[in-house]
Design a protein around this motif. Structure first.
Motif, PDB file in Angstrom:
ATOM      1  N   ARG A  11       0.741  -1.217  -0.228  1.00 47.19           N
ATOM      2  CA  ARG A  11       0.094  -0.199  -0.011  1.00 47.19           C
ATOM      3  C   ARG A  11       0.907   1.462   0.055  1.00 47.19           C
ATOM      4  N   ARG A  12       0.526   2.148  -0.921  1.00 47.11           N
ATOM      5  CA  ARG A  12       1.058   3.441  -0.954  1.00 47.11           C
ATOM      6  C   ARG A  12       0.486   4.511   0.192  1.00 47.11           C
ATOM      7  N   PRO A  13       1.453   5.621   0.581  1.00 52.08           N
ATOM      8  CA  PRO A  13       0.819   6.483   1.290  1.00 52.08           C
ATOM      9  C   PRO A  13      -0.290   7.304   0.797  1.00 52.08           C
ATOM     10  N   GLY A  14      -1.389   7.043   1.647  1.00 54.60           N
ATOM     11  CA  GLY A  14      -2.652   8.015   1.254  1.00 54.60           C
ATOM     12  C   GLY A  14      -3.597   7.117   0.534  1.00 54.60           C
ATOM     13  N   ASP A  15      -3.264   5.957   0.357  1.00 52.89           N
ATOM     14  CA  ASP A  15      -4.161   4.780  -0.179  1.00 52.89           C
ATOM     15  C   ASP A  15      -5.223   4.533   0.921  1.00 52.89           C
ATOM     16  N   ARG A  16      -6.325   4.210   0.188  1.00 52.52           N
ATOM     17  CA  ARG A  16      -7.556   3.881   0.940  1.00 52.52           C
ATOM     18  C   ARG A  16      -7.928   2.511   0.796  1.00 52.52           C
TER      19      ARG A  16
ATOM     20  N   THR B  74      -4.148  -4.237   7.390  1.00 52.57           N
ATOM     21  CA  THR B  74      -3.373  -3.072   6.956  1.00 52.57           C
ATOM     22  C   THR B  74      -3.932  -1.752   7.140  1.00 52.57           C
TER      23      THR B  74
END
Length: 206
Positions: free
Chosen positions: A76-81, A141
């Motif tokens: 997961r990337r920063p800011g992912d929902r 996560t």
């Protein structure tokens, strides 16, 4: 990939191709594991190095698709929902078996799930196990946004959208639609089902 690995991939694919041909020509029940192995030019015992049962040959990439989806969740990337990660996970998993809608296997599998109880039971086991595992990974996560129940609800909405869309698209095998168009329709169905979650993700990003 080593020479041995490439040989295993070829043999596995040969088994799938042989099984699809035999199921179509002779019917699922009348086709034996020995028939499939012979058509793929391997021994019956060797068959079990690739598939545990006759049912499993209809779901050749299930484990690989699940691994691909989990990799996306773990990356997961920063800011992912959650919803955007789930969509990306599905797209990555779909890349693992992008020929599934093109080579006739998906249509055959859909028909046999409806006709053969053993195939239907195996499909439900595969799909339920995958859904539970993905929901668990999402909850781990995104602990501040999802608990086990909400993660399962989100994954269930996603799985229901994919399954429902494919049911309609594959029940008419002669329908004039190429695999890319089918994938696009499934993608739109998923986005419709996940609209509230995706809207929340969009708002959070603003």
């Amino acid at each position: 990939m080593t020479v041995r690995d490439r040989k295993r991939v070829r043999t596995r694919q040969a088994l799938v191709v042989a099984a699809v041909d035999l199921f179509e020509r002779h019917g699922y029940e009348r086709t034996t594991i020995a028939d499939i192995a012979a058509a793929a030019e391997i021994g019956t015992r060797t068959f079990f190095s690739y598939f545990a049962t006759k049912e499993e040959i209809l779901f050749p990439e299930t484990d690989a698709r699940l691994r691909a989806a989990i990799e996306v969740i773990e990356e997961r990337r920063p800011g992912d929902r959650p919803a955007t990660v789930l969509l990306r996970a599905w797209e990555r998993a779909d890349e693992v078996d992008e020929d599934d809608l093109a080579d006739g296997l998906a249509t055959l599998r859909h028909r046999l799930i409806n006709e053969v109880p053993a195939v239907r039971g195996r499909a439900l086991q595969f799909y339920c196990d995958a859904q539970i595992e993905i929901a668990r990974r999402l909850a781990e996560t995104f602990p501040d946004e999802l608990d086990e129940v909400s993660a399962t609800a989100l994954t269930g909405a996603f799985a229901g959208a994919v399954g429902g869309a494919l049911y309609v698209l594959l029940r008419e095998p002669d329908r004039a639609m190429d695999p890319a168009a089918r994938r696009d329709m499934v993608r739109r169905a998923v986005r419709t089902a996940l609209a509230p979650w995706l809207e929340r993700a969009h708002q959070a990003a603003e």
